[in-house]
Write a protein that holds these residues in place. Structure first.
Motif, mmCIF file in Angstrom:
data_model
loop_
_atom_site.group_PDB
_atom_site.id
_atom_site.type_symbol
_atom_site.label_atom_id
_atom_site.label_comp_id
_atom_site.label_asym_id
_atom_site.label_seq_id
_atom_site.Cartn_x
_atom_site.Cartn_y
_atom_site.Cartn_z
ATOM 1 N N ALA A 86 0.969 -1.247 -0.116
ATOM 2 C CA ALA A 86 -0.129 0.187 0.018
ATOM 3 C C ALA A 86 0.840 1.229 0.066
ATOM 4 N N ASP A 87 0.348 2.299 -0.831
ATOM 5 C CA ASP A 87 1.292 3.566 -0.450
ATOM 6 C C ASP A 87 0.966 4.424 0.346
ATOM 7 N N PHE A 88 1.711 4.078 1.568
ATOM 8 C CA PHE A 88 1.410 4.837 2.852
ATOM 9 C C PHE A 88 2.552 5.032 3.385
ATOM 10 N N GLY A 89 3.103 6.235 4.079
ATOM 11 C CA GLY A 89 4.293 6.188 4.686
ATOM 12 C C GLY A 89 4.206 7.856 5.443
ATOM 13 N N LEU A 90 5.188 8.103 6.034
ATOM 14 C CA LEU A 90 5.378 9.169 7.021
ATOM 15 C C LEU A 90 6.764 9.826 6.581
ATOM 16 N N ASP A 91 6.723 11.325 6.724
ATOM 17 C CA ASP A 91 8.067 12.016 7.062
ATOM 18 C C ASP A 91 8.660 11.786 8.235
ATOM 19 N N GLU A 92 10.168 12.135 8.259
ATOM 20 C CA GLU A 92 10.868 11.825 9.429
ATOM 21 C C GLU A 92 10.359 12.840 10.400
ATOM 22 N N ILE A 93 10.255 12.521 11.810
ATOM 23 C CA ILE A 93 9.992 13.403 12.747
ATOM 24 C C ILE A 93 10.845 14.246 13.156
ATOM 25 N N ASP A 265 21.989 7.481 10.798
ATOM 26 C CA ASP A 265 22.184 8.620 11.204
ATOM 27 C C ASP A 265 21.304 9.429 12.322
ATOM 28 N N ASP A 266 20.137 8.413 12.533
ATOM 29 C CA ASP A 266 18.918 8.950 13.238
ATOM 30 C C ASP A 266 18.793 8.244 14.536
ATOM 31 N N GLY A 267 19.917 7.888 15.149
ATOM 32 C CA GLY A 267 19.643 7.131 16.393
ATOM 33 C C GLY A 267 18.952 7.644 17.569
ATOM 34 N N ASP A 268 18.680 8.849 17.380
ATOM 35 C CA ASP A 268 17.897 9.724 18.659
ATOM 36 C C ASP A 268 16.489 9.462 18.378
ATOM 37 N N ILE A 269 16.048 9.055 17.203
ATOM 38 C CA ILE A 269 14.468 8.824 17.211
ATOM 39 C C ILE A 269 14.122 7.516 17.889
ATOM 40 N N PRO A 270 12.834 7.715 19.012
ATOM 41 C CA PRO A 270 12.528 6.423 19.275
ATOM 42 C C PRO A 270 11.957 5.505 18.544
ATOM 43 N N ASP A 271 11.877 4.080 18.835
ATOM 44 C CA ASP A 271 11.295 3.114 17.892
ATOM 45 C C ASP A 271 9.867 3.687 17.534
ATOM 46 N N LEU A 272 8.920 4.062 18.722
ATOM 47 C CA LEU A 272 7.606 4.367 18.321
ATOM 48 C C LEU A 272 7.411 5.357 17.315
ATOM 49 N N ALA A 273 8.335 6.241 16.969
ATOM 50 C CA ALA A 273 8.146 7.261 16.106
ATOM 51 C C ALA A 273 8.589 6.745 14.565
ATOM 52 N N ARG A 274 8.969 5.573 14.640
ATOM 53 C CA ARG A 274 9.109 5.032 13.275
ATOM 54 C C ARG A 274 7.867 4.085 12.919
ATOM 55 N N LEU A 275 6.968 3.948 13.993
ATOM 56 C CA LEU A 275 5.855 3.118 13.541
ATOM 57 C C LEU A 275 5.268 3.639 12.723
ATOM 58 N N VAL A 276 4.811 2.660 11.458
ATOM 59 C CA VAL A 276 3.812 3.251 10.287
ATOM 60 C C VAL A 276 2.523 2.695 10.175
ATOM 61 N N MET A 277 2.193 1.571 10.629
ATOM 62 C CA MET A 277 0.830 1.033 10.729
ATOM 63 C C MET A 277 1.157 -0.056 11.355
ATOM 64 N N SER A 278 -0.112 -0.801 11.923
ATOM 65 C CA SER A 278 -0.305 -2.086 12.655
ATOM 66 C C SER A 278 -1.742 -2.582 12.354
ATOM 67 N N MET A 279 -1.651 -3.890 12.790
ATOM 68 C CA MET A 279 -3.098 -4.706 12.607
ATOM 69 C C MET A 279 -3.119 -5.606 13.684
ATOM 70 N N HIS A 280 -4.419 -5.764 14.368
ATOM 71 C CA HIS A 280 -4.495 -6.680 15.251
ATOM 72 C C HIS A 280 -5.752 -7.297 15.207
#
Length: 358
Positions: A86-93, A265-280
């Motif tokens: 799917a064409d879905f993504g986010l810009d860097e925080i 070079d983006d080690g300061d960004i926490p994992d949760l800020a990299r989350l794009v989507m999830s399904m449960h």
């Protein structure tokens, strides 16, 4: 003639098994498989396989991370079908010195009783993660942009909010370590992670396979059979009460979390800020029959904020999208503005049928 009939019967039996894969040939777990009018057949297993589509000529395939498809079963070679990303993504925080990371989730919730859709809801839920308090999540309210539900199951968007908070607690930045899996999580559930090919890992516990991790197209897909993980943890802790409850309800819970793979070079960004989507997926017996809850969660945006900014944004969302105030067409237009992947035709048919009986 008997031989010909036997051959046709055998071919028909083989055709009922489908295998769903991505562009790299990796099996895609947790693909919902329905009829054209939204009747639920089941979902693919951890290898991307559903053994039987019960004689259906056409089936709809849906997954949070892939474009929905309607396929003719007899046309598949060996029962195999490939789904497109799917064409879905986010810009860097952007990192700023503020106390919260706010993540706005666009959530879709489906409830099935037996094989029929009985409730649907969608809305934006903002969650603030307290950086100073171990990224503990907090929400202020539920921001509904449209609800279509059969009232019989007594289900509404507040339940989506509760489940979303539950999801957030699990995805609070502790899931990954070098984009495989955190040692803490492995120890807590007795897990082992082993290489299973290029950019692919298998997750097991002493009972067998419970998940997989695949890196593909700049993303990390972690799919886990959390119900089996929980039952094994209950055994380790001798938690007989929970074990009994899960057994009586024939409880099952599986999910996939999709992260953007980090740059060097983006080690300061926490994992949760990299989350794009999830399904449960939750499955359990209820007094109304077998109940299945499926939640799609897309991260619409994320940013740093203080308490006042978070309150103001929550209020703005709630005023802008009052409870159950959008038609399905208006909701779809809003989804397009946020670049949310479209619902499949079979899902839309089932939701429209619900609306007629609302």
């Amino acid at each position: 003639m008997l031989a010909a009939v036997a051959m046709m019967t055998a071919m028909s039996a083989i055709a009922q098994r489908i295998e769903v894969v991505d562009a790299e040939g990796n099996g895609i777990p947790l693909v919902s498989v329905t009829t054209e009018d939204g009747v639920f057949f089941g979902k693919t297993d951890l290898n991307g396989v559903l053994d039987d589509v019960k004689g259906a000529q056409k089936v709809g395939l849906s997954h949070v991370a892939y474009k929905p498809q309607l396929i003719t079963v007899a046309s598949l070679q060996g029962g195999r079908v490939t789904m497109e990303d799917a064409d879905f993504g986010l810009d860097e925080i952007v990192v700023k010195p503020k106390p919260y990371i706010v993540v706005e989730y666009y959530v879709r919730g489906f409830r099935y009783i037996g094989d029929s859709l009985r409730a649907y809801g969608a809305g934006i839920i903002p969650v603030a993660y307290d950086i100073r308090n171990g990224y503990k999540p907090k929400t202020r309210n539920v921001n509904s942009m449209g609800v279509y539900a059969n009232k019989a199951p007594g289900w509404h968007l507040a339940e989506i909010s509760n489940k979303t908070i539950e999801m957030c607690k699990r995805n609070n930045g502790s899931m990954t370590d070098k984009w495989v899996m955190a040692k803490k999580v492995q120890e807590e559930y007795g897990l082992s992670v082993t290489k299973d090919g290029a950019n692919r890992w298998q997750v097991t516990n002493p009972k067998g396979k419970v998940g997989q991790i695949v890196h593909n197209g700049g993303r990390s897909y972690a799919t886990l059979d959390a119900g089996r993980m929980q039952r094994y943890q209950d055994e380790l802790r001798s938690n007989q009460r929970l074990l009994k409850m899960r057994k009586e309800k024939d409880y099952a819970y599986e999910y996939v979390s999709i992260y953007r793979l980090p740059d060097d070079d983006d080690g300061d960004i926490p994992d949760l800020a990299r989350l794009v989507m999830s399904m449960h997926h939750w499955d359990q017996n209820s007094d109304k029959g077998r109940q299945r809850d499926i939640y799609y969660s897309y991260v619409v945006t994320h940013y740093y904020a203080d308490e006042a900014e978070f309150k103001a944004r929550s209020k703005e969302l709630n005023q802008g999208h009052p409870y159950s105030n959008m038609t399905l067409e208006e909701l779809q237009a809003c989804e397009r503005q946020h670049n949310i992947p479209a619902l499949s035709a079979s899902q839309l048919t089932a939701i429209q049928t619900l609306k007629k009986h609302y």
